[in-house]
Design a protein around this motif. Structure first.
Motif, short mmCIF file in Angstrom:
data_model
loop_
_atom_site.label_atom_id
_atom_site.label_comp_id
_atom_site.label_asym_id
_atom_site.label_seq_id
_atom_site.Cartn_x
_atom_site.Cartn_y
_atom_site.Cartn_z
N UNK A 1 0.85 -1.19 0.00
CA UNK A 1 0.00 0.00 0.00
C UNK A 1 0.88 1.23 0.00
N UNK A 2 0.70 2.09 -1.02
CA UNK A 2 1.48 3.31 -1.15
C UNK A 2 0.64 4.48 -0.69
N UNK A 3 0.87 4.90 0.55
CA UNK A 3 0.19 6.07 1.07
C UNK A 3 1.23 7.07 1.56
N UNK A 4 0.98 7.69 2.70
CA UNK A 4 1.99 8.55 3.31
C UNK A 4 3.26 7.75 3.55
N UNK A 5 3.09 6.53 4.05
CA UNK A 5 4.16 5.54 4.12
C UNK A 5 3.83 4.38 3.21
N UNK A 6 4.68 3.34 3.21
CA UNK A 6 4.41 2.12 2.45
C UNK A 6 4.29 0.96 3.41
N UNK A 7 3.34 0.08 3.14
CA UNK A 7 3.12 -1.08 4.00
C UNK A 7 2.95 -2.31 3.11
N UNK A 8 3.74 -3.33 3.39
CA UNK A 8 3.72 -4.54 2.59
C UNK A 8 3.37 -5.73 3.48
N UNK A 9 2.45 -6.55 3.01
CA UNK A 9 1.98 -7.71 3.76
C UNK A 9 2.10 -8.97 2.92
N UNK A 150 -0.46 -4.06 -5.78
CA UNK A 150 -0.30 -2.73 -5.18
C UNK A 150 -1.64 -2.04 -5.01
N UNK A 151 -1.66 -1.04 -4.14
CA UNK A 151 -2.83 -0.19 -3.97
C UNK A 151 -2.37 1.10 -3.30
N UNK A 152 -3.31 1.98 -3.00
CA UNK A 152 -2.98 3.27 -2.40
C UNK A 152 -2.84 4.35 -3.43
N UNK A 153 -2.90 5.60 -2.98
CA UNK A 153 -2.91 6.74 -3.89
C UNK A 153 -1.72 6.81 -4.82
N UNK A 154 -0.51 6.56 -4.29
CA UNK A 154 0.68 6.69 -5.13
C UNK A 154 0.81 5.57 -6.15
N UNK A 155 0.02 4.50 -6.01
CA UNK A 155 0.07 3.43 -7.00
C UNK A 155 -0.50 3.87 -8.34
N UNK A 156 -1.16 5.02 -8.38
CA UNK A 156 -1.68 5.54 -9.64
C UNK A 156 -0.60 6.23 -10.46
N UNK A 157 0.59 6.38 -9.89
CA UNK A 157 1.72 6.97 -10.60
C UNK A 157 2.37 5.89 -11.46
N UNK A 178 -7.99 1.25 -6.29
CA UNK A 178 -6.72 1.38 -5.57
C UNK A 178 -6.90 1.77 -4.11
N UNK A 179 -8.09 2.18 -3.72
CA UNK A 179 -8.33 2.52 -2.30
C UNK A 179 -8.73 1.26 -1.55
N UNK A 180 -7.78 0.34 -1.45
CA UNK A 180 -8.07 -0.99 -0.93
C UNK A 180 -8.31 -1.00 0.57
N UNK A 181 -7.71 -0.08 1.31
CA UNK A 181 -7.93 -0.04 2.75
C UNK A 181 -9.39 0.23 3.06
N UNK A 182 -9.96 1.23 2.41
CA UNK A 182 -11.38 1.53 2.61
C UNK A 182 -12.25 0.40 2.06
N UNK A 183 -11.81 -0.18 0.94
CA UNK A 183 -12.58 -1.27 0.35
C UNK A 183 -12.62 -2.47 1.28
#
Length: 245
Positions: A1-9, A150-157, A178-183
């Motif tokens: 997830x590419x947001x303010x930070x990055x988180x990988x699971x 991938x997901x998150x706002x920066x993944x649209x770049x 790409x807004x997978x957290x909310x989804x």
């Protein structure tokens, strides 16, 4: 997830796995309705502190872009970083380095360096930090990982996603949503209220928007990561006591 930070699971199944590469063990989900009889699924997790926040720094701190979305066009205006590396350790380094005393470092500057090179180095830093986590997960899994979703706002770049594929050496797959957290929160609510019967019904909703294939040769990829690790080492241990201000 590419947001303010990055988180990988990475899903590790029904038992927690202790990382040998400085990742975190966490609960992915709980509940038999999510995965048949599997009541609890565990994950390995890595965290990068500065991802989208690095682009925000270009916008608000250096003021070399007006909007965060402008970074892609600026970075594309040069073919590479000119051997410039930005280590955005503004609040220390997360996984897998975990160095609270590291600080931001910009190395490789010459008189030929422009704001475009710095913008490109910023995007590459996001991808390189994620590549560090991906490598740690692959070593913990003891098997080659074949793709990154991938997901998150920066993944649209698109440039960032292509950089990520190049630096991982595997395809990067971006979904239509790409807004997978909310989804995910919506899916859990839907499961609780009977909108979806189980995990298979949710999985069927997932659809690909774009797949980014790696273009770098393996020697070039490894050389780029090795050069990045040199830059990271220069950022480590800078602030006595690790105090963040």
């Amino acid at each position: 997830t590419y947001g303010t930070g990055c988180f990988m699971l990475m899903n590790t199944g029904d038992r927690p796995v202790a990382s040998r590469n400085r990742l975190l063990s966490t609960v992915g989900w709980q509940g038999p309705e999510l995965a048949g009889d599997q009541r609890t699924a565990y994950c390995l997790e890595g965290s990068v502190f500065m991802a989208g926040a690095t682009v925000q720094w270009l916008r608000d701190g250096l003021q070399i872009i007006d909007q965060s979305a402008d970074v892609e066009a600026l970075a594309r205006s040069v073919p590479d970083t000119g051997d410039v590396f930005l280590v955005p350790a503004f609040t220390g380094l997360g996984a897998p380095d975990w160095d609270a005393s590291a600080r931001g470092t910009l190395v490789g500057l010459t008189r030929g360096t422009t704001r475009a090179h710095i913008a490109r180095a910023a995007l590459e830093a996001i991808a390189l930090q994620s590549a560090d986590m991906f490598g740690a997960m692959s070593r913990d899994a003891r098997l080659p990982l074949t793709e990154l979703r991938v997901d998150g706002g920066a993944s649209r770049n698109n440039l960032l996603m292509q950089m990520q594929a190049d630096l991982l050496g595997v395809p990067v797959v971006r979904p239509q949503v790409t807004e997978t957290t909310a989804l995910g929160a919506a899916y859990l609510a839907g499961l609780a209220t009977g909108v979806w019967a189980g995990g298979d019904a949710i999985a069927a909703q997932w659809a690909v928007d774009q797949r980014f294939e790696p273009h770098l040769t393996e020697p070039d990829r490894l050389a780029r990561i090795a050069r990045w690790r040199e830059a990271v080492q220069r950022s480590c241990g800078w602030a006595p006591g690790g105090a963040v201000v």
